[in-house]
Write a protein that holds these residues in place. Structure first.
Motif, mmCIF file in Angstrom:
data_model
loop_
_atom_site.group_PDB
_atom_site.id
_atom_site.type_symbol
_atom_site.label_atom_id
_atom_site.label_comp_id
_atom_site.label_asym_id
_atom_site.label_seq_id
_atom_site.Cartn_x
_atom_site.Cartn_y
_atom_site.Cartn_z
ATOM 1 N N ARG A 202 50.094 -44.117 15.970
ATOM 2 C CA ARG A 202 49.166 -44.969 16.464
ATOM 3 C C ARG A 202 48.362 -45.576 15.351
ATOM 4 O O ARG A 202 47.948 -44.480 14.536
ATOM 5 C CB ARG A 202 48.208 -44.472 17.591
ATOM 6 C CG ARG A 202 49.095 -43.957 18.915
ATOM 7 C CD ARG A 202 47.920 -43.503 19.553
ATOM 8 N NE ARG A 202 48.776 -42.938 21.074
ATOM 9 C CZ ARG A 202 48.255 -42.182 22.106
ATOM 10 N NH1 ARG A 202 47.012 -42.151 22.199
ATOM 11 N NH2 ARG A 202 49.150 -41.761 23.006
ATOM 12 N N GLU B 242 45.387 -46.300 14.216
ATOM 13 C CA GLU B 242 44.181 -46.263 14.603
ATOM 14 C C GLU B 242 43.279 -46.866 13.766
ATOM 15 O O GLU B 242 43.510 -47.014 12.649
ATOM 16 C CB GLU B 242 43.813 -44.601 14.606
ATOM 17 C CG GLU B 242 44.500 -43.664 15.483
ATOM 18 C CD GLU B 242 43.997 -43.544 16.776
ATOM 19 O OE1 GLU B 242 42.933 -44.379 17.123
ATOM 20 O OE2 GLU B 242 44.572 -43.282 17.838
ATOM 21 N N VAL C 215 44.305 -39.172 13.805
ATOM 22 C CA VAL C 215 45.197 -39.569 12.755
ATOM 23 C C VAL C 215 46.093 -40.653 13.169
ATOM 24 O O VAL C 215 46.167 -41.168 14.136
ATOM 25 C CB VAL C 215 46.016 -38.247 12.444
ATOM 26 C CG1 VAL C 215 45.326 -37.298 11.719
ATOM 27 C CG2 VAL C 215 46.879 -37.572 13.554
ATOM 28 N N GLU D 249 39.267 -34.792 22.902
ATOM 29 C CA GLU D 249 40.432 -34.476 24.043
ATOM 30 C C GLU D 249 41.683 -33.883 23.069
ATOM 31 O O GLU D 249 42.079 -34.480 22.405
ATOM 32 C CB GLU D 249 40.578 -36.002 24.256
ATOM 33 C CG GLU D 249 41.918 -36.014 25.314
ATOM 34 C CD GLU D 249 42.590 -37.250 25.203
ATOM 35 O OE1 GLU D 249 42.085 -38.361 25.261
ATOM 36 O OE2 GLU D 249 43.869 -37.224 25.832
ATOM 37 N N ILE D 250 42.023 -32.642 23.944
ATOM 38 C CA ILE D 250 43.077 -32.015 23.277
ATOM 39 C C ILE D 250 44.611 -32.134 23.861
ATOM 40 O O ILE D 250 45.612 -32.221 23.544
ATOM 41 C CB ILE D 250 42.852 -30.488 22.913
ATOM 42 C CG1 ILE D 250 42.596 -29.535 24.149
ATOM 43 C CG2 ILE D 250 42.121 -30.310 21.720
ATOM 44 C CD1 ILE D 250 42.570 -28.272 23.793
HETATM 45 P P1 AMP Z 1 46.873 -39.979 25.108
HETATM 46 O O1 AMP Z 1 48.300 -40.557 25.606
HETATM 47 O O2 AMP Z 1 46.058 -40.925 24.535
HETATM 48 O O3 AMP Z 1 46.135 -39.243 26.543
HETATM 49 O O4 AMP Z 1 46.997 -39.008 24.114
HETATM 50 C C1 AMP Z 1 47.586 -37.596 24.497
HETATM 51 C C2 AMP Z 1 47.204 -36.552 23.613
HETATM 52 O O5 AMP Z 1 47.975 -36.868 22.006
HETATM 53 C C3 AMP Z 1 45.629 -36.601 23.282
HETATM 54 O O6 AMP Z 1 45.271 -35.482 24.310
HETATM 55 C C4 AMP Z 1 45.566 -36.150 21.927
HETATM 56 O O7 AMP Z 1 45.687 -34.385 22.080
HETATM 57 C C5 AMP Z 1 46.560 -36.571 21.261
HETATM 58 N N1 AMP Z 1 46.371 -37.849 20.495
HETATM 59 C C6 AMP Z 1 46.283 -39.139 20.794
HETATM 60 N N2 AMP Z 1 45.811 -39.635 19.741
HETATM 61 C C7 AMP Z 1 45.874 -39.147 18.687
HETATM 62 C C8 AMP Z 1 45.401 -39.268 17.618
HETATM 63 N N3 AMP Z 1 45.249 -40.664 16.885
HETATM 64 N N4 AMP Z 1 45.439 -38.378 16.442
HETATM 65 C C9 AMP Z 1 45.622 -36.996 16.900
HETATM 66 N N5 AMP Z 1 45.927 -36.765 18.356
HETATM 67 C C10 AMP Z 1 45.788 -37.805 19.109
#
Ligand code: AMP
Length: 614
Positions: free
Chosen positions: A197, A199, A209, A323-324
């Motif tokens: 991603r 970011e 990250v 959020e983990i």
């Molecule tokens: P999501 O699809 O946004 O719900 O992401 C699922 C999981 O991926 C999240 O709960 C985070 O643990 C991890 N995650 C999402 N974006 C990032 C990021 N930019 N850096 C590290 N971990 C991420």
């Protein structure tokens, strides 16, 4: 130093993780896992695999990181996978607008607000550019798509994207995967792999990250019939921070069992509730501190485009909640989208116990009438008639029937549709499975586990730092040291290290510096046990050897050792002698026989025995 800074300092110094490509100035949001970090990561991934794939009876796949554009057109990521960006009019730096609002106000989930409201809040609170401190009031808040774009092959005719979640690699292949599961619902497909991603503002080392590892499970279920084995986790107590609680001033976290959370409708989906229960136990097992852990429900505006109910597992570090893992009930969103965009069949044929007889309404439109009447739309009108007959046969009761094509109404005499209702026998039906998805971010879990296991105490009048990692997750299980690098202690220690490795334990051999320093080094990387070979070990060993030599007149083993050979090469007779074994957390030491040492350490590290029992 904040908790996060202290951790990142330790992580760099001891080889857990460090910024990548720093010889060339680096690139924000990319981190390399060093030897300790890579070992910890693979232990956590193995523990995940063990719980979510092996124990659940699911399958694991490995799909490519690059996927062609139509995949993300269908999934909705091309249009909707955006974050809010604001650009500084003075220095041109870009920032994540919702994070600026969260950092400068009491608002917790600014992501759920519309862009205009975030823009107003920036002006209202006089928020400045963090880089040059110019006011950001009146700067537009735009959407920024987070996907990394690339070209597949030379030229630009075939755009592709680095996947922003591993999930799409599973959804796209559903027809194939369903065949492997013999088209029997429910079944789960898991994947551990990279997601990317772009970011806007990477931050807090591994927390935000641009390239990270996800461990995702897509569990395909029949929404009408399949139920999770809730009884297995119904008594697990969940720390729940529901959406309603977040929206009231005095709302807070509530401790409810999985069963209570379902019965009180706090967690809407039983499947999501099941995985919240499974995961609570899993987090505990890998070393997440349950006093710094909660499940938070998404607010309506915060939910991803695909999710109907969504909860995040969150851990607390430095006073912030991270959020983990995301737990989402994705319904049939993804499979419907891929079916529509690809034209392929994303359903499962569900066989009935007994064939059934039903009335089936069909049409066979008279194209010699539809053609002249509707020109280029005739085919679409025929399709619409067919769909209507299936959906609402009563619409054909009158003399005329009306269908909509591209927003235009078309009226057709019913006798030109050849409408009929026939009795047919059906053996089953095609159904579109629903999906429940736990999606884990491995890097954030590593960050949490390290932060939550970081401990300090005082040993021999000196401050000591150690990582109280669960032995199963620790990058190294045993440190083996000769007290001194001479008099055969080094040879015996090397032999013991080899034997422990041969038994499958992860071992570090260290003979440099004072013994206290060596203990501290292992403490800082969380090694749960250290074995020290000292003069007493040699005496024990040679005394026992003498006894065994006189009994069996075998070759003296000490001669083997001084010639650099393993003393065990002559056979697998038990080794006499003892060593000191030190436990990390208590620093307590015990003398244990070398014979059976591997087995003892294995039992200690899996929790089958405790140090006190020895
Ligand atoms: P999501 O699809 O946004 O719900 O992401 C699922 C999981 O991926 C999240 O709960 C985070 O643990 C991890 N995650 C999402 N974006 C990032 C990021 N930019 N850096 C590290 N971990 C991420």
């Amino acid at each position: 130093m904040s908790e996060g800074e202290r951790l990142t300092e330790l992580a760099k110094r001891r080889g857990f993780y460090f910024p990548s490509s720093s010889a060339y100035g680096g690139a924000a949001g990319f981190w390399t896992y060093g030897p300790q970090g890579a070992a910890l990561k693979s232990n956590i991934e193995d523990a995940w695999r063990d719980r979510y794939v092996v124990k659940e009876g699911h399958q694991e796949i490995s799909a490519p990181d690059v996927m062609p554009e139509p995949v993300f057109e269908a999934s909705g990521h091309l249009d909707g996978f955006d974050d809010m960006i604001v650009e500084c009019g003075e220095c041109g730096a870009t920032h994540r607008a919702d994070h600026l609002v969260e950092d400068n106000t009491d608002i917790e989930e600014a992501e759920s607000l519309p862009n205009e409201e975030v823009m107003d809040l920036i002006a209202e609170h006089g928020i400045e550019c963090p880089s040059c401190h110019t006011s950001l009031a009146d700067q537009p808040v735009d959407n920024f798509n987070l996907m990394f774009e690339t070209n597949i092959g030379p030229g630009s005719s075939s755009p592709g994207y680095l996947r922003p979640e591993t999930a799409q690699g599973i959804f796209v292949e559903f027809p194939q995967l369903s065949e492997y599961a013999r088209n029997q619902l429910p079944f789960g497909v898991a994947q551990i792999g990279k997601a990317y991603r772009n970011e806007i503002s990477p931050r807090k080392s591994l927390v935000r990250v641009r390239e990270f590892t996800q461990a995702e499970l897509e569990h395909f279920v029949d929404p009408e019939e399949d139920e999770p084995p809730l009884a297995e986790v119904e008594d697990v107590v969940l720390p729940l921070y529901a959406a309603a609680e977040q929206q009231t001033d005095d709302g807070g976290q509530r401790e409810l069992t999985v069963r209570e959370a379902v019965d009180e409708d706090i967690v809407e989906s039983e499947w999501v509730a099941y995985y919240l229960g499974v995961s609570k136990e899993w987090y505990e097992r890998i070393g997440v501190d349950m006093d710094r852990f909660r499940y938070r429900q998404h607010l309506a505006g915060e939910r991803a485009h695909y999710a109907s109910d969504c909860w995040d597992a969150e851990s607390e570090v430095d006073g912030d909640w991270i959020e983990i893992t995301g737990f989402a009930y994705r319904g049939d969103y993804d499979l419907s989208k891929h079916a529509k965009h690809s034209g392929e069949d994303y359903t499962v044929f569900k066989q009935y116990d007994e064939p059934i007889t039903v009335d089936r309404a069909t049409v066979d439109p008279d194209m010699s009438y539809l053609g002249p009447e509707f020109g280029g739309s005739a085919g679409a009108v025929a399709d619409a008639l067919e769909a209507l007959a299936e959906r609402n046969p009563d619409a054909f009761d009158d003399d005329e029937v009306t269908v909509e094509v591209d927003g235009k109404s078309h009226t057709v005499p019913v006798d030109k549709t050849n409408f009929s209702v026939d009795e047919v026998t059906e053996n089953g039906e095609h159904i579109r499975p629903h999906v429940v998805e736990p999606s884990f971010g491995v890097g954030r879990i590593i960050y949490t586990v390290l932060a939550h296991s970081y401990e300090t105490d005082e040993v021999d009048g000196e401050e000591r730092t150690y990582l109280g990692l669960p032995p199963e997750q620790a990058p190294t299980t045993v440190g083996v040291f000769p007290l001194m690098d001479k008099d055969g202690m080094d040879d015996l220690a090397t032999d013991i290290a080899d034997d422990l490795r041969a038994a499958g334990l992860s071992v570090t051999y260290d003979d440099s510096g004072a013994i206290g320093r060596r203990y501290r080094r292992q403490d800082e990387v969380g090694t749960p046990y250290c074995v020290t070979v000292d003069y007493e070990s040699l005496e024990d060993d040679s005394e026992a050897q003498r006894a065994s030599d006189s009994a069996s007149s075998a070759e003296p083993r000490s001669a083997n050792r001084s010639s650099g050979q393993s003393p065990r090469e002559d056979g697998d007779e038990p080794r006499a002698g003892t060593v000191t074994v030190r436990e990390r957390d208590t620093t307590e030491q015990k003398r244990l026989p070398i014979d059976g040492l591997a087995e003892t350490l294995e039992q200690l590290s899996t929790g089958d025995r405790t140090f006190d029992d020895l």
